[in-house]
Write a protein that holds these residues in place. Structure first.
Motif, PDB file in Angstrom:
ATOM      1  N   GLY A 295      -0.511  -9.250  -2.139  1.00 44.48           N
ATOM      2  CA  GLY A 295      -1.517 -10.275  -1.896  1.00 44.48           C
ATOM      3  C   GLY A 295      -1.171 -11.227  -0.773  1.00 44.48           C
ATOM      4  N   VAL A 296       0.108 -11.462  -0.530  1.00 44.01           N
ATOM      5  CA  VAL A 296       0.511 -12.411   0.513  1.00 44.01           C
ATOM      6  C   VAL A 296       0.979 -11.710   1.785  1.00 44.01           C
ATOM      7  CG1 VAL A 296       1.109 -14.192  -1.162  1.00 44.01           C
ATOM      8  CG2 VAL A 296       2.880 -12.607  -0.379  1.00 44.01           C
ATOM      9  N   THR A 297       0.921 -10.391   1.806  1.00 47.26           N
ATOM     10  CA  THR A 297       1.329  -9.649   3.008  1.00 47.26           C
ATOM     11  C   THR A 297       0.223  -8.684   3.417  1.00 47.26           C
ATOM     12  OG1 THR A 297       2.523  -8.027   1.615  1.00 47.26           O
ATOM     13  CG2 THR A 297       3.803  -9.861   2.523  1.00 47.26           C
ATOM     14  N   GLU A 298       0.228  -7.508   2.860  1.00 46.74           N
ATOM     15  CA  GLU A 298      -0.699  -6.446   3.245  1.00 46.74           C
ATOM     16  C   GLU A 298      -2.162  -6.855   3.170  1.00 46.74           C
ATOM     17  OE1 GLU A 298      -0.253  -2.791   3.920  1.00 46.74           O
ATOM     18  OE2 GLU A 298       1.488  -3.805   4.757  1.00 46.74           O
ATOM     19  N   TRP A 299      -2.525  -7.464   2.073  1.00 42.57           N
ATOM     20  CA  TRP A 299      -3.953  -7.699   1.822  1.00 42.57           C
ATOM     21  C   TRP A 299      -4.498  -8.928   2.533  1.00 42.57           C
ATOM     22  CZ3 TRP A 299      -3.778  -6.865  -4.216  1.00 42.57           C
ATOM     23  CH2 TRP A 299      -3.467  -5.518  -4.460  1.00 42.57           C
ATOM     24  N   LEU A 300      -3.631  -9.806   2.955  1.00 38.96           N
ATOM     25  CA  LEU A 300      -4.085 -11.050   3.562  1.00 38.96           C
ATOM     26  C   LEU A 300      -4.885 -10.786   4.842  1.00 38.96           C
ATOM     27  CD1 LEU A 300      -3.850 -14.028   2.847  1.00 38.96           C
ATOM     28  CD2 LEU A 300      -1.865 -14.175   4.356  1.00 38.96           C
ATOM     29  N   ASP A 301      -4.406  -9.873   5.655  1.00 39.00           N
ATOM     30  CA  ASP A 301      -5.081  -9.542   6.914  1.00 39.00           C
ATOM     31  C   ASP A 301      -5.928  -8.271   6.820  1.00 39.00           C
ATOM     32  OD1 ASP A 301      -3.907 -11.725   8.285  1.00 39.00           O
ATOM     33  OD2 ASP A 301      -2.052 -10.567   8.505  1.00 39.00           O
ATOM     34  N   HIS A 302      -5.818  -7.570   5.677  1.00 35.14           N
ATOM     35  CA  HIS A 302      -6.539  -6.293   5.535  1.00 35.14           C
ATOM     36  C   HIS A 302      -7.187  -6.225   4.150  1.00 35.14           C
ATOM     37  CE1 HIS A 302      -4.634  -4.754   9.212  1.00 35.14           C
ATOM     38  NE2 HIS A 302      -3.507  -5.280   8.760  1.00 35.14           N
ATOM     39  N   PRO A 303      -8.252  -6.978   3.923  1.00 41.52           N
ATOM     40  CA  PRO A 303      -8.895  -6.964   2.605  1.00 41.52           C
ATOM     41  C   PRO A 303      -9.425  -5.588   2.221  1.00 41.52           C
ATOM     42  CG  PRO A 303     -10.227  -8.167   4.222  1.00 41.52           C
ATOM     43  CD  PRO A 303      -8.897  -7.932   4.843  1.00 41.52           C
ATOM     44  N   ASP A 304      -9.675  -4.715   3.190  1.00 45.92           N
ATOM     45  CA  ASP A 304     -10.120  -3.359   2.860  1.00 45.92           C
ATOM     46  C   ASP A 304      -9.043  -2.596   2.101  1.00 45.92           C
ATOM     47  OD1 ASP A 304      -8.695  -3.515   5.394  1.00 45.92           O
ATOM     48  OD2 ASP A 304      -9.135  -1.378   5.649  1.00 45.92           O
ATOM     49  N   ARG A 305      -7.783  -2.900   2.372  1.00 43.07           N
ATOM     50  CA  ARG A 305      -6.692  -2.244   1.648  1.00 43.07           C
ATOM     51  C   ARG A 305      -6.633  -2.746   0.206  1.00 43.07           C
ATOM     52  NH1 ARG A 305      -1.975  -2.575   6.382  1.00 43.07           N
ATOM     53  NH2 ARG A 305      -3.283  -1.638   8.033  1.00 43.07           N
ATOM     54  N   GLU A 306      -6.919  -4.022   0.028  1.00 43.17           N
ATOM     55  CA  GLU A 306      -6.983  -4.559  -1.330  1.00 43.17           C
ATOM     56  C   GLU A 306      -8.107  -3.882  -2.115  1.00 43.17           C
ATOM     57  OE1 GLU A 306      -7.556  -8.810  -3.707  1.00 43.17           O
ATOM     58  OE2 GLU A 306      -7.797  -8.717  -1.541  1.00 43.17           O
ATOM     59  N   ARG A 307      -9.276  -3.744  -1.483  1.00 42.75           N
ATOM     60  CA  ARG A 307     -10.402  -3.103  -2.167  1.00 42.75           C
ATOM     61  C   ARG A 307     -10.065  -1.655  -2.534  1.00 42.75           C
ATOM     62  NH1 ARG A 307     -13.270  -6.091   1.774  1.00 42.75           N
ATOM     63  NH2 ARG A 307     -13.444  -4.253   3.125  1.00 42.75           N
ATOM     64  N   ALA A 308      -9.416  -0.946  -1.610  1.00 44.98           N
ATOM     65  CA  ALA A 308      -9.042   0.443  -1.882  1.00 44.98           C
ATOM     66  C   ALA A 308      -8.068   0.519  -3.053  1.00 44.98           C
ATOM     67  CB  ALA A 308      -8.421   1.073  -0.633  1.00 44.98           C
ATOM     68  N   PHE A 309      -7.109  -0.378  -3.085  1.00 38.74           N
ATOM     69  CA  PHE A 309      -6.114  -0.392  -4.159  1.00 38.74           C
ATOM     70  C   PHE A 309      -6.796  -0.650  -5.507  1.00 38.74           C
ATOM     71  CE2 PHE A 309      -2.824  -2.081  -6.883  1.00 38.74           C
ATOM     72  CZ  PHE A 309      -1.641  -1.483  -6.459  1.00 38.74           C
ATOM     73  N   LEU A 310      -7.612  -1.691  -5.573  1.00 38.25           N
ATOM     74  CA  LEU A 310      -8.217  -2.074  -6.844  1.00 38.25           C
ATOM     75  C   LEU A 310      -9.249  -1.052  -7.312  1.00 38.25           C
ATOM     76  CD1 LEU A 310      -8.565  -5.924  -6.321  1.00 38.25           C
ATOM     77  CD2 LEU A 310      -6.809  -4.674  -7.604  1.00 38.25           C
ATOM     78  N   GLN A 311      -9.936  -0.408  -6.381  1.00 41.95           N
ATOM     79  CA  GLN A 311     -10.872   0.647  -6.778  1.00 41.95           C
ATOM     80  C   GLN A 311     -10.139   1.794  -7.456  1.00 41.95           C
ATOM     81  OE1 GLN A 311     -12.913   1.592  -3.142  1.00 41.95           O
ATOM     82  NE2 GLN A 311     -14.234  -0.223  -3.217  1.00 41.95           N
ATOM     83  N   ALA A 312      -8.968   2.128  -6.943  1.00 42.52           N
ATOM     84  CA  ALA A 312      -8.185   3.211  -7.538  1.00 42.52           C
ATOM     85  C   ALA A 312      -7.592   2.807  -8.885  1.00 42.52           C
ATOM     86  CB  ALA A 312      -7.061   3.635  -6.584  1.00 42.52           C
ATOM     87  N   TYR A 313      -7.442   1.516  -9.110  1.00 40.23           N
ATOM     88  CA  TYR A 313      -6.874   1.046 -10.375  1.00 40.23           C
ATOM     89  C   TYR A 313      -7.837   1.276 -11.537  1.00 40.23           C
ATOM     90  CZ  TYR A 313      -3.796  -1.817 -13.282  1.00 40.23           C
ATOM     91  OH  TYR A 313      -2.926  -2.243 -14.246  1.00 40.23           O
ATOM     92  N   GLY A 314      -9.113   1.301 -11.228  1.00 43.31           N
ATOM     93  CA  GLY A 314     -10.090   1.614 -12.258  1.00 43.31           C
ATOM     94  C   GLY A 314     -10.758   0.418 -12.900  1.00 43.31           C
ATOM     95  N   ARG A 315     -10.327  -0.771 -12.556  1.00 40.66           N
ATOM     96  CA  ARG A 315     -10.963  -1.985 -13.072  1.00 40.66           C
ATOM     97  C   ARG A 315     -10.655  -3.146 -12.148  1.00 40.66           C
ATOM     98  NH1 ARG A 315      -7.559  -5.778 -15.159  1.00 40.66           N
ATOM     99  NH2 ARG A 315      -5.502  -5.102 -15.855  1.00 40.66           N
ATOM    100  N   GLU A 316     -11.521  -4.116 -12.152  1.00 41.49           N
ATOM    101  CA  GLU A 316     -11.280  -5.347 -11.412  1.00 41.49           C
ATOM    102  C   GLU A 316     -10.344  -6.248 -12.217  1.00 41.49           C
ATOM    103  OE1 GLU A 316     -12.371  -6.651  -8.355  1.00 41.49           O
ATOM    104  OE2 GLU A 316     -12.845  -4.540  -7.981  1.00 41.49           O
ATOM    105  N   PRO A 317      -9.520  -7.066 -11.560  1.00 39.43           N
ATOM    106  CA  PRO A 317      -8.713  -8.029 -12.300  1.00 39.43           C
ATOM    107  C   PRO A 317      -9.603  -8.974 -13.111  1.00 39.43           C
ATOM    108  CG  PRO A 317      -7.976  -7.882 -10.020  1.00 39.43           C
ATOM    109  CD  PRO A 317      -9.261  -7.123 -10.102  1.00 39.43           C
ATOM    110  N   THR A 318      -9.152  -9.329 -14.292  1.00 40.97           N
ATOM    111  CA  THR A 318      -9.883 -10.294 -15.095  1.00 40.97           C
ATOM    112  C   THR A 318      -9.823 -11.672 -14.441  1.00 40.97           C
ATOM    113  OG1 THR A 318      -7.947 -10.943 -16.404  1.00 40.97           O
ATOM    114  CG2 THR A 318      -9.210  -9.018 -17.176  1.00 40.97           C
ATOM    115  N   GLY A 319     -10.680 -12.585 -14.912  1.00 39.63           N
ATOM    116  CA  GLY A 319     -10.633 -13.949 -14.391  1.00 39.63           C
ATOM    117  C   GLY A 319      -9.269 -14.578 -14.588  1.00 39.63           C
TER     118      GLY A 319
END
Length: 297
Positions: A227-251
């Motif tokens: 969250g503080v390295t890869e995803w900060l400048d590349h939100p598409d990588r965060e979306r790809a990671f979380l999509q593969a996880y199978g669920r969105e993080p809870t609140g």
């Protein structure tokens, strides 16, 4: 600037122990991370067969890593992580098979390929997080992990000293207090150092390495460094990671992640300068500067 890293010799006793399991070693290469307490060697045997020997920096890390290889890592599947050949408590050493690939942090792929890397990393993390039911002691440790992170904040603040302003100290204390009130979040076994330097990428796919920080904890703790390295400048990588996880993080997980991000920053600013690690120091400073600007809006 950091000096040139000196090659570390493989201890003779550790080499003899390894050769008792794998036969004669014909070549040794220092494969340590660029940190003075990292001690890893690549061993080459007859016919170019390869293994790795790692000497853990502490008893705690040795215990975590050997336990992970025996009880958690097999859930990743064949070829998705090294296999433990043997361990030697006297020297805090583990002997591991080699898996193909190079650290993903050294890759320069296109954005679409990076998203594929993150999807595969996520799939492996999900397997790790669900690697069997937690027993009573592991569940207790996992459920206390956010409180343990909170408890460490004051220690890191004291260690960081005048590297922080009073306003930054208050921001950190505020988020530590909020983390204590987050409430229940999903728990499991986490990698503990989940980032591209510990993802090996090859045509065969991704593999995870370095399990010395693997432990029962809140699953969201495996997302902090990303969250503080890869995803900060590349939100598409965060979306790809979380999509593969199978669920969105809870609140609750999202709230915990923000608080953990703040605590990671003070940890970096306490540890990085003392260990001559400018990358870690810069990570903490960048995070804290960003959060201070956001809090001022």
């Amino acid at each position: 600037m950091r000096g040139v890293r000196q090659s570390k010799p493989l201890p003779a006793a550790v080499r003899r122990w390894a050769e008792a399991h794998i036969g004669p070693v014909v070549a040794v290469r220092d494969a340590s991370h660029d940190w003075y307490r990292s001690r890893v060697w690549e061993l080459e045997g007859d016919g170019e067969a390869r293994w790795y020997v790692k000497v853990s920096p502490s008893v705690k890390f040795f215990i975590r890593e050997t336990r992970a290889y025996r009880h958690v890592v097999p859930a990743l599947g064949h070829g998705r992580a090294p296999h433990l050949v043997d361990s030697r408590a006297k020297d805090r050493a583990v002997l591991l098979t080699a898996v193909p690939g190079i650290p993903a942090q050294g890759l320069d792929p296109a954005d679409g390929e990076w998203r594929a890397v993150h999807r595969q990393a996520c799939a492996l993390c999900a397997r790790l997080h669900e690697a069997g039911a937690l027993d009573r002691d592991d569940r207790a440790e996992a459920e206390a992990s956010l409180a343990a992170a909170t408890d460490g904040a004051e220690k890191h603040l004291a260690h960081a000293g005048d590297r922080l302003t009073e306003d930054e100290r208050q921001l950190i204390r505020d988020h530590a207090a909020r983390l204590r009130r987050v409430g229940p979040v999903p728990v499991g076994y986490i990698h503990g150092d989940n980032q591209p330097r510990n993802w090996l990428w090859s045509p065969a796919g991704l593999a995870l390495v370095d399990f010395e920080r693997t432990r029962p904890a809140a699953r969201v703790q495996d997302l902090v460094v990303l969250g503080v390295t890869e995803w900060l400048d590349h939100p598409d990588r965060e979306r790809a990671f979380l999509q593969a996880y199978g669920r969105e993080p809870t609140g609750a997980e999202r709230h915990a992640l923000r608080c953990l991000t703040v605590l990671d920053a003070v940890d970096c600013l306490a540890w990085g300068p003392d260990n001559n690690h400018p990358e870690v120091t810069a990570r903490g400073r960048r995070t804290l500067d960003r959060l201070m600007k956001e809090s001022a809006l």
